[in-house]
Design an enzyme around this catalytic site. Structure first.
Site, PDB file in Angstrom:
ATOM      1  N   LYS A 132     -30.813   9.636  56.459  1.00 32.10           N
ATOM      2  CA  LYS A 132     -31.051   9.869  55.030  1.00 32.10           C
ATOM      3  C   LYS A 132     -32.551   9.927  54.757  1.00 32.10           C
ATOM      4  O   LYS A 132     -33.028  10.766  53.992  1.00 32.10           O
ATOM      5  CB  LYS A 132     -30.403   8.750  54.197  1.00 32.10           C
ATOM      6  CG  LYS A 132     -28.908   8.947  54.024  1.00 32.10           C
ATOM      7  CD  LYS A 132     -28.219   7.723  53.437  1.00 32.10           C
ATOM      8  CE  LYS A 132     -26.703   7.964  53.511  1.00 32.10           C
ATOM      9  NZ  LYS A 132     -25.910   6.782  53.184  1.00 32.10           N
ATOM     10  N   GLN A 176     -26.008   0.870  51.570  1.00 30.04           N
ATOM     11  CA  GLN A 176     -25.294   1.379  52.745  1.00 30.04           C
ATOM     12  C   GLN A 176     -24.036   0.558  52.998  1.00 30.04           C
ATOM     13  O   GLN A 176     -24.096  -0.664  53.083  1.00 30.04           O
ATOM     14  CB  GLN A 176     -26.233   1.343  53.966  1.00 30.04           C
ATOM     15  CG  GLN A 176     -25.639   1.944  55.230  1.00 30.04           C
ATOM     16  CD  GLN A 176     -25.345   3.445  55.070  1.00 30.04           C
ATOM     17  OE1 GLN A 176     -26.136   4.189  54.511  1.00 30.04           O
ATOM     18  NE2 GLN A 176     -24.182   3.867  55.546  1.00 30.04           N
ATOM     19  N   ASP A 199     -24.691   8.012  44.393  1.00 30.43           N
ATOM     20  CA  ASP A 199     -23.426   8.173  45.122  1.00 30.43           C
ATOM     21  C   ASP A 199     -22.292   8.566  44.165  1.00 30.43           C
ATOM     22  O   ASP A 199     -21.278   9.112  44.602  1.00 30.43           O
ATOM     23  CB  ASP A 199     -23.047   6.868  45.835  1.00 30.43           C
ATOM     24  CG  ASP A 199     -23.320   6.931  47.327  1.00 30.43           C
ATOM     25  OD1 ASP A 199     -23.507   8.049  47.843  1.00 30.43           O
ATOM     26  OD2 ASP A 199     -23.339   5.873  47.970  1.00 30.43           O
TER      27      ASP A 199
END
Lengths: 372, 372
Positions: A132, A176, A199
């Protein structure tokens, strides 16, 4: 069986070169950890593997349904279907994002920022976070990383989230997953400011996604990637029958809501569905996110259907140096004789997920700073 | 064409005696205001009335599909179907609520409270508020009412909501809709504390309803009423095909989410659906909330299907003193020759809505005071 869409993400982006990552994927496989399947209740997962869906409960052995989709062999199957090339679309999207970020920097001096919080020392999670970070750097997004030990407290994680919530240089925050077992994932994720929830998993975002007349601040990355593929390939959605296979919180369910927002007539097929084949065969658009290798056979598809395969499943392959290869939920070479267009695995939806994460971060910086 | 489920509620509860209310319902009809249809975009509503769905675009004239479902004529049609008697179930539910509230009062002294905010002087809204108040009184819920003038400001409404949010005697807050046009409905509804959102319309509640592993604090009343009818009639949902007709925020969409939570395979039919008849005919359970009189014909149903008719639609009736009568979305006398069980209109879902409002208020007081 299944690997999270995220897991595949960097295999695809990096061409599956990393041995460490390959190992971590096998570990994931062994643990049956999957972003898709984890969110199904255990009985549902069990059913997917035990029901008479004419699929094996172990990695598939038959080579004719297990060919890497970019191989010359598979390309020769592409007689009637158009390949929906996620890898190339994702590249284009990232270039567009990069160019837009450059303009924003030039005109305002603002640098978009994405913060990632990693708890513990799982190798797979470390790989995802690293990837990422690399993807952010490629397009000009500053990345912020916090690494916490496995035995830290919920409060410590929430404190770090809180600091990022208040940090005006940070426009998106990711925690995460998975978190260590002693932590309440829901409580921690809810601590992320909805304005920075890139997200898109916050229930408030999902609620807005479900409701007519409301708009979510962020759309979950993989579902958004599926829709972007349909859009970029000019595939009409309005008035079409769509079947979504799988109903996970992160892929199936939000994908169904997105298709409905675009005025498709949507049916959701899941582990309790008695006749998935019959229902799927009615669909003009099939989006499969079941996490079951080769679940969707050619006989499941209507002639001319468009197929988006979100599944990324490792199957045994003695000829592969890693001992396995990745296949989708859809039996590719059967499907491409029936479908009008289809995504390969790898190289379909996978590369789109991270492109959409970057896109969400860009949207966030534009909203926060009221940029056009 | 359609009248909000709420509109029907008190017609049913009070036997349709109120002339003032009958007038207000006709007014609603003329304005095409409907809790169901209002939330569809205008083009979608247009489509429902212009498409070749073999339904007329004006109130239906043919008497054979327009008989009050409790009439002796219709009862004679009940040859193969079981009648799902919402009126009697709702009465039972209210008695159970009343008994539970009495026990809570006796053991703790706590009196559940429901606050209703009414803005403006619409006759229909006044009737609904009055009836909610009466229903509360019947089961022992204290009701609090605030009446504000049509030209009050958003801030005034929000201030009153805020006072109720902080008032520990109030366990549920309702803002009577529709609000005057100059007000931002979303902003006002979002001001209601999620712990007291007994209507269950807050996007956070809808998001939790959509997500596996999450639970909404409140489920919207009409969808909850539909599910309660299925439950009380021992109708199995798991593994069944369900079709929901209509996708409004307050009925269709949350009903689909509830059915999916119970492991049905759900398809949502709406104004852009090209073959609603064909899709509906596959369903074991049909829940119609389209707000179109006699949309669902006998030919739309699979033999043995269970039919829940949420629609309440006025149709011309010269023989009726009011000049109209109420029918559902489903052509009752055709359907009851095909279905295994069916709700009448009136007397089906309608009475359940207010029962579920009382149920949500009771749940709220129990949660707030940690009562079992």
């Amino acid at each position: 069986m299944a690997i999270a869409p995220e897991s595949s993400l960097f295999v695809l982006a990096r061409g599956g070169r990393s041995t460490a990552m390959a190992v971590s994927m096998v570990e994931l496989h062994k643990r049956s950890y999957s972003a898709t399947s984890l969110l199904l209740p255990s009985p549902a997962r069990e059913l997917y593997f035990s029901r008479s869906l004419s699929i094996p409960s172990r990695p598939v052995k038959r080579s004719w349904c297990n060919i890497s989709s970019f191989s010359p062999v598979v390309m020769s199957f592409m007689t009637s279907s158009k390949l929906i090339d996620g890898k190339s679309i994702a590249k284009k999207v990232r270039e567009e994002i990069s160019s837009e970020i450059m303009k924003i920097k030039d005109s305002t001096g603002i640098v978009p920022g994405l913060a990632v919080i990693l708890v513990g020392s799982r190798k797979d999670s470390q790989t995802y976070v690293r990837n990422k970070k690399n993807a952010c750097e490629d397009v000009g997004i500053a990345s912020y990383e916090v690494n916490l030990s496995e035995d830290c407290t919920e409060e410590e994680v929430i404190n770090h989230i809180s600091v990022f919530n208040d940090n005006s240089a940070v426009h998106g925050i990711l925690v995460q997953l998975p978190l260590p077992r002693h932590m309440n994932e829901e409580k921690i994720l809810n601590a992320v400011s909805i304005e920075k929830d890139v997200d898109g998993f916050h229930p408030l975002n999902i609620g807005r996604l479900a409701m007519q007349g409301r708009d979510p601040l962020f759309v979950p990355c993989t579902p958004k990637g599926c829709m972007e593929l349909l859009r970029r390939y000019d595939i009409e959605i309005k008035g079409k029958r769509a079947v979504v296979i799988g109903r996970s919180n992160i892929v199936g369910m939000p994908t169904a809501l997105l298709l409905q927002r675009e005025n498709a007539t949507v049916s959701i097929v899941h582990s309790y569905t008695k006749n998935p084949e019959e229902i799927t065969r009615q669909a003009d658009i099939v989006i499969s996110a079941a996490g079951v290798a080769n679940l969707v056979r050619g006989s499941w598809l209507k002639s001319g259907a468009v197929v988006i395969d979100v599944g990324i499943n490792p199957v045994d392959d003695a000829n592969n140096p890693r001992g396995y290869r990745l296949v989708g939920d859809v039996c590719f070479e059967e499907a491409c004789n029936v479908a009008s267009a289809i995504t390969p695995v790898p190289g379909g939806v996978g590369p789109m997920t991270i492109a959409m994460l970057l896109s969400n971060t860009l949207s966030s910086v534009k909203r926060i700073h009221s940029l056009n």
